[in-house]
Design an enzyme around this catalytic site. Structure first.
Site, PDB file in Angstrom:
ATOM      1  N   THR A 123       0.822  -1.217   0.000  1.00 17.42           N
ATOM      2  CA  THR A 123       0.000   0.000   0.000  1.00 17.42           C
ATOM      3  C   THR A 123       0.858   1.272   0.000  1.00 17.42           C
ATOM      4  OG1 THR A 123      -1.420   1.281   1.481  1.00 17.42           O
ATOM      5  CG2 THR A 123      -0.105  -0.383   2.511  1.00 17.42           C
ATOM      6  N   ASP A 124       0.261   2.373  -0.435  1.00 20.49           N
ATOM      7  CA  ASP A 124       0.975   3.659  -0.383  1.00 20.49           C
ATOM      8  C   ASP A 124       1.068   4.194   1.052  1.00 20.49           C
ATOM      9  OD1 ASP A 124      -1.701   4.368  -0.026  1.00 20.49           O
ATOM     10  OD2 ASP A 124      -1.755   5.841  -1.650  1.00 20.49           O
ATOM     11  N   GLU A 125       0.312   3.558   1.976  1.00 23.51           N
ATOM     12  CA  GLU A 125       0.291   4.083   3.354  1.00 23.51           C
ATOM     13  C   GLU A 125       1.634   3.916   4.061  1.00 23.51           C
ATOM     14  OE1 GLU A 125      -3.340   3.385   5.487  1.00 23.51           O
ATOM     15  OE2 GLU A 125      -4.406   2.970   3.632  1.00 23.51           O
ATOM     16  N   TYR A 150      -1.505  -0.365  11.086  1.00 24.92           N
ATOM     17  CA  TYR A 150      -1.656  -1.056   9.796  1.00 24.92           C
ATOM     18  C   TYR A 150      -0.481  -0.715   8.875  1.00 24.92           C
ATOM     19  CZ  TYR A 150      -3.138  -1.664   4.917  1.00 24.92           C
ATOM     20  OH  TYR A 150      -3.169  -1.976   3.576  1.00 24.92           O
ATOM     21  N   LYS A 154       2.510  -3.178   7.337  1.00 23.76           N
ATOM     22  CA  LYS A 154       2.749  -3.372   5.895  1.00 23.76           C
ATOM     23  C   LYS A 154       4.173  -2.932   5.538  1.00 23.76           C
ATOM     24  CE  LYS A 154       0.301  -4.619   3.049  1.00 23.76           C
ATOM     25  NZ  LYS A 154      -0.025  -5.977   2.549  1.00 23.76           N
ATOM     26  N   LYS A 189     -14.724   0.153   4.632  1.00 23.48           N
ATOM     27  CA  LYS A 189     -13.872   1.210   4.091  1.00 23.48           C
ATOM     28  C   LYS A 189     -14.764   2.363   3.614  1.00 23.48           C
ATOM     29  CE  LYS A 189     -10.327  -1.518   4.614  1.00 23.48           C
ATOM     30  NZ  LYS A 189      -9.933  -2.615   3.792  1.00 23.48           N
ATOM     31  N   ARG A 214      -7.394  11.157  -0.879  1.00 25.52           N
ATOM     32  CA  ARG A 214      -6.916   9.847  -1.316  1.00 25.52           C
ATOM     33  C   ARG A 214      -6.916   9.817  -2.847  1.00 25.52           C
ATOM     34  NH1 ARG A 214      -5.734  10.174   3.294  1.00 25.52           N
ATOM     35  NH2 ARG A 214      -6.132   8.716   4.997  1.00 25.52           N
TER      36      ARG A 214
HETATM   37  P1  NAD Z   1      -9.377  -7.585   2.695  1.00 24.51           P
HETATM   38  O1  NAD Z   1      -9.339  -7.266   4.150  1.00 24.51           O
HETATM   39  O2  NAD Z   1     -10.636  -7.367   1.930  1.00 24.51           O
HETATM   40  O3  NAD Z   1      -8.987  -9.124   2.485  1.00 24.51           O
HETATM   41  C1  NAD Z   1      -7.945  -9.748   3.154  1.00 24.51           C
HETATM   42  C2  NAD Z   1      -8.039 -11.242   2.907  1.00 24.51           C
HETATM   43  O4  NAD Z   1      -6.914 -11.886   3.540  1.00 24.51           O
HETATM   44  C3  NAD Z   1      -9.301 -11.892   3.492  1.00 24.51           C
HETATM   45  O5  NAD Z   1      -9.840 -12.801   2.555  1.00 24.51           O
HETATM   46  C4  NAD Z   1      -8.795 -12.629   4.717  1.00 24.51           C
HETATM   47  O6  NAD Z   1      -9.563 -13.780   5.052  1.00 24.51           O
HETATM   48  C5  NAD Z   1      -7.379 -13.016   4.270  1.00 24.51           C
HETATM   49  N1  NAD Z   1      -6.470 -13.240   5.407  1.00 24.51           N
HETATM   50  C6  NAD Z   1      -6.299 -12.436   6.493  1.00 24.51           C
HETATM   51  N2  NAD Z   1      -5.369 -12.993   7.323  1.00 24.51           N
HETATM   52  C7  NAD Z   1      -4.943 -14.121   6.723  1.00 24.51           C
HETATM   53  C8  NAD Z   1      -3.979 -15.104   7.077  1.00 24.51           C
HETATM   54  N3  NAD Z   1      -3.295 -15.028   8.223  1.00 24.51           N
HETATM   55  N4  NAD Z   1      -3.761 -16.142   6.236  1.00 24.51           N
HETATM   56  C9  NAD Z   1      -4.471 -16.238   5.072  1.00 24.51           C
HETATM   57  N5  NAD Z   1      -5.401 -15.341   4.691  1.00 24.51           N
HETATM   58  C10 NAD Z   1      -5.624 -14.304   5.504  1.00 24.51           C
HETATM   59  O7  NAD Z   1      -8.166  -6.791   2.061  1.00 24.51           O
HETATM   60  P2  NAD Z   1      -8.035  -6.064   0.642  1.00 24.51           P
HETATM   61  O8  NAD Z   1      -8.583  -4.698   0.734  1.00 24.51           O
HETATM   62  O9  NAD Z   1      -8.503  -6.988  -0.411  1.00 24.51           O
HETATM   63  O10 NAD Z   1      -6.445  -5.921   0.544  1.00 24.51           O
HETATM   64  C11 NAD Z   1      -5.644  -6.964   0.008  1.00 24.51           C
HETATM   65  C12 NAD Z   1      -4.196  -6.548   0.040  1.00 24.51           C
HETATM   66  O11 NAD Z   1      -4.011  -5.358  -0.712  1.00 24.51           O
HETATM   67  C13 NAD Z   1      -3.669  -6.256   1.445  1.00 24.51           C
HETATM   68  O12 NAD Z   1      -2.364  -6.776   1.545  1.00 24.51           O
HETATM   69  C14 NAD Z   1      -3.662  -4.737   1.522  1.00 24.51           C
HETATM   70  O13 NAD Z   1      -2.653  -4.287   2.403  1.00 24.51           O
HETATM   71  C15 NAD Z   1      -3.367  -4.376   0.075  1.00 24.51           C
HETATM   72  N6  NAD Z   1      -3.884  -3.059  -0.371  1.00 24.51           N
HETATM   73  C16 NAD Z   1      -5.201  -2.754  -0.155  1.00 24.51           C
HETATM   74  C17 NAD Z   1      -5.687  -1.541  -0.625  1.00 24.51           C
HETATM   75  C18 NAD Z   1      -7.142  -1.170  -0.448  1.00 24.51           C
HETATM   76  O14 NAD Z   1      -7.532  -0.043  -0.772  1.00 24.51           O
HETATM   77  N7  NAD Z   1      -8.003  -2.055   0.010  1.00 24.51           N
HETATM   78  C19 NAD Z   1      -4.841  -0.641  -1.292  1.00 24.51           C
HETATM   79  C20 NAD Z   1      -3.491  -1.006  -1.485  1.00 24.51           C
HETATM   80  C21 NAD Z   1      -3.040  -2.225  -1.024  1.00 24.51           C
HETATM   81  P1  TYD Z   2     -10.381   4.104   4.479  1.00 21.15           P
HETATM   82  O1  TYD Z   2     -11.356   3.657   3.441  1.00 21.15           O
HETATM   83  O2  TYD Z   2     -10.457   3.498   5.833  1.00 21.15           O
HETATM   84  O3  TYD Z   2      -8.941   3.944   3.850  1.00 21.15           O
HETATM   85  P2  TYD Z   2      -7.498   4.476   4.399  1.00 21.15           P
HETATM   86  O4  TYD Z   2      -7.629   4.903   5.792  1.00 21.15           O
HETATM   87  O5  TYD Z   2      -6.699   3.221   4.282  1.00 21.15           O
HETATM   88  O6  TYD Z   2      -7.091   5.549   3.472  1.00 21.15           O
HETATM   89  O7  TYD Z   2     -10.532   5.660   4.654  1.00 21.15           O
HETATM   90  C1  TYD Z   2     -10.412   6.542   3.549  1.00 21.15           C
HETATM   91  C2  TYD Z   2     -10.560   7.950   4.067  1.00 21.15           C
HETATM   92  O8  TYD Z   2     -11.892   8.130   4.565  1.00 21.15           O
HETATM   93  C3  TYD Z   2      -9.647   8.261   5.245  1.00 21.15           C
HETATM   94  O9  TYD Z   2      -9.263   9.622   5.165  1.00 21.15           O
HETATM   95  C4  TYD Z   2     -10.523   8.041   6.452  1.00 21.15           C
HETATM   96  C5  TYD Z   2     -11.885   8.478   5.960  1.00 21.15           C
HETATM   97  N1  TYD Z   2     -13.060   7.782   6.565  1.00 21.15           N
HETATM   98  C6  TYD Z   2     -14.135   8.557   7.059  1.00 21.15           C
HETATM   99  O10 TYD Z   2     -14.129   9.788   7.018  1.00 21.15           O
HETATM  100  N2  TYD Z   2     -15.200   7.866   7.590  1.00 21.15           N
HETATM  101  C7  TYD Z   2     -15.245   6.515   7.657  1.00 21.15           C
HETATM  102  O11 TYD Z   2     -16.251   5.953   8.184  1.00 21.15           O
HETATM  103  C8  TYD Z   2     -14.147   5.747   7.134  1.00 21.15           C
HETATM  104  C9  TYD Z   2     -14.159   4.255   7.185  1.00 21.15           C
HETATM  105  C10 TYD Z   2     -13.084   6.441   6.581  1.00 21.15           C
END
Ligand code: NAD
Ligand code: TYD
Length: 339
Positions: A123-125, A150, A154, A189, A214
Site C-alpha cells: 500500500t501507499d500508506e 496497519y 505493511k 472502508k 486519497r
Molecule cells: P481484505 O481485508 O478485503 O482481504 C484480506 C483477505 O486476507 C481476506 O480474505 C482474509 O480472510 C485473508 N487473510 C487475512 N489474514 C490471513 C492469514 N493469516 N492467512 C491467510 N489469509 C488471511 O483486504 P483487501 O482490501 O482486499 O487488501 C488486500 C491486500 O491489498 C492487502 O495486503 C492490503 O494491504 C493491500 N492493499 C489494499 C488496498 C485497499 O484499498 N483495500 C490498497 C493497497 C493495497
Molecule cells: P479508508 O477507506 O479506511 O482507507 P485508508 O484509511 O486506508 O485511506 O478511509 C479513507 C478515508 O476516509 C480516510 O481519510 C478516512 C476516511 N473515513 C471517514 O471519514 N469515515 C469513515 O467511516 C471511514 C471508514 C473512513
C-alpha cells in the site's frame, strides 16, 4: 503455470482471481485464505466449478499449512493481510501476526518451494502522509514513514520481502497501490461503507473536517497493474500504482449522494481518526513507462459502476452487516464518539 494467491477471498484478492482466470486460462490457481471476517467464499461462487480453480483454507502464519499448499507452485501473489486502519487502531496484534509474521513464514516457505516469483501486494500508506495543496507525490524512492499500526505492519512486510531478495535471492516484486474501491469490498472502508449506509437510509460518518485526500483507484485497474508487474516487471523491483487524481473524502461522498439522488443531510461529521494521514498521492510514472500499464477507468465512471453493483447485490452485503459488524460499528462509531 501454478499460481498461489493468498487472501484471495477478500476484496482485491477475489477481484484478482476473477481477472487472472479470465486472462490466463491455462494457469491453475490456488486461493489460500484463512477466511477472517473479511474473507468471503461467496466472492468466488461463480468460479468454484472452474477446474483451474482450487480453494485451500489456511493461515499464512502457520508454516505447516502453507508448505503443503506451495508444492509445485511457480508464482505466489500475497494479498493476505489485515487491511483496515481503524481496526488496527482498536487492536494492532492481529496486524503484526498476519502482516509481519505471516509474510515472514510465507517467504520462508516460498524459498523452500523454489518459487519463480513472489509478488507482494502493498500500500501507499507505508510512505506516511503528504500535505494538502502540495504537488508532492509518493514514488518508488520515497522514504518509508508509516503512521498507523496497519501502515507500520505493511512497511515491515515490504522490508522483509526486499531483505529476502537481497539475502536469499528470492525472486520478488512489490507493488504499493493507492486506495481501491469496487465490487466485493467489505462494507467498512469509506466508499463501501458510505454506499451501504446510504442504501440502508443511514448517515455517512465523516472523520474530522472531511478534507483528507486519497487517490481512489478502481480495483480492476489495480488487478491489471499487478498482472503487468508479474508478467513484465523486473525481479527485485518495486512499482507504485495510482491514478493521479486527488479526491477529498467529502468530494467522494458528495459524488455518491449525487449518484443515489440523495441530499447532503446524510453527511454526519464525527470524531477524527487518531494520527489521520492528511493526503496520499502516487506518481505512477515508472509502471506506466516501463510496463505500459495505465488505468482504464476514471473515478466518476467507476464510482457509478460500483454504486450499481452494491444496489444489485444487496444480498451479498446485507449478510455481512451482521452481529459482528454491529459490534465493530458500535465500538468504532458510537462508543468512540461518546468519549
Ligand atoms: P481484505 O481485508 O478485503 O482481504 C484480506 C483477505 O486476507 C481476506 O480474505 C482474509 O480472510 C485473508 N487473510 C487475512 N489474514 C490471513 C492469514 N493469516 N492467512 C491467510 N489469509 C488471511 O483486504 P483487501 O482490501 O482486499 O487488501 C488486500 C491486500 O491489498 C492487502 O495486503 C492490503 O494491504 C493491500 N492493499 C489494499 C488496498 C485497499 O484499498 N483495500 C490498497 C493497497 C493495497
Ligand atoms: P479508508 O477507506 O479506511 O482507507 P485508508 O484509511 O486506508 O485511506 O478511509 C479513507 C478515508 O476516509 C480516510 O481519510 C478516512 C476516511 N473515513 C471517514 O471519514 N469515515 C469513515 O467511516 C471511514 C471508514 C473512513
Amino acid at each position: 503455470m501454478k499460481v498461489l494467491v493468498t487472501g484471495g477471498a477478500g476484496f482485491i484478492g477475489s477481484n484478482f482471481i476473477h481477472y487472472w482466470l479470465d486472462n490466463h486460462s491455462n494457469d491453475h490457481l490456488i486461493n489460500f485464505d484463512k477466511l477472517t471476517y473479511a474473507g468471503n467464499p461467496e466472492n468466488l461462487e461463480d468460479v468454484t466449478s472452474n477446474p483451474n480453480y482450487e480453494f485451500i483454507k489456511g493461515d499464512i502464519a502457520q508454516s505447516a499449512d502453507i508448505k503443503e499448499a506451495l508444492e509445485g507452485v511457480d508464482i505466489v501473489v500475497n494479498f493476505a493481510a489485515e487491511s483496515h486502519v481503524d481496526r488496527s487502531i482498536l487492536d494492532p496484534a492481529p496486524f503484526i501476526l498476519t502482516n509481519v509474521v505471516g509474510t515472514q513464514v510465507l517467504l520462508d516457505a516460498a524459498i523452500q518451494a523454489k518459487v519463480k516469483r513472489f509478488h507482494h501486494v502493498s500500500t501507499d500508506e507505508v510512505f506516511g502522509a503528504l500535505e494538502l495543496n502540495s504537488d508532492k507525490k509518493f514514488n518508488e524512492e520515497t522514504n518509508y514513514n508509516p503512521r498507523s499500526p496497519y501502515a507500520a505492519s505493511k512497511a515491515a512486510s515490504d522490508h522483509l520481502v526486499r531483505a529476502y531478495f537481497t539475502t536469499y535471492q528470492l525472486p520478488i516484486t512489490i507493488t504499493n497501490c493507492s486506495n481501491n474501491f469496487g465490487p466485493y469490498q467489505y462494507p467498512e472502508k469509506l466508499i463501501s461503507l458510505a454506499i451501504t449506509n446510504l442504501l440502508e437510509n443511514k448517515k455517512v460518518p465523516v472523520y474530522g473536517d472531511g478534507l483528507y485526500v486519497r487517490d481512489w483507484l478502481y480495483v480492476e485497474d489495480h488487478c491489471a497493474a499487478i498482472d503487468s508487474v508479474i508478467t513484465k516487471g523486473k525481479i527485485g523491483e518495486t512499482y507504485c500504482i495510482g491514478i493521479d487524481n486527488d479526491i477529498s473524502n467529502i468530494q467522494a461522498i458528495k459524488k455518491i449522494l449525487e449518484i443515489l439522488e440523495m441530499k447532503e443531510d446524510k453527511i454526519e461529521y464525527v470524531k477524527d481518526r487518531p494520527g489521520h494521514d492528511r493526503r496520499y498521492a502516487i506518481d505512477a510514472t515508472k509502471i506506466k513507462k516501463e510496463l505500459g500499464w495505465k488505468p482504464k477507468f476514471d473515478f466518476e465512471t467507476a464510482l457509478g459502476k460500483t454504486v450499481t453493483w452494491y444496489k444489485e447485490n444487496k444480498n451479498w452485503w446485507q449478510k455481512l452487516r451482521n452481529k459482528n459488524f454491529e459490534n465493530y460499528y458500535q465500538k468504532q462509531y458510537i462508543l468512540r464518539n461518546e468519549t
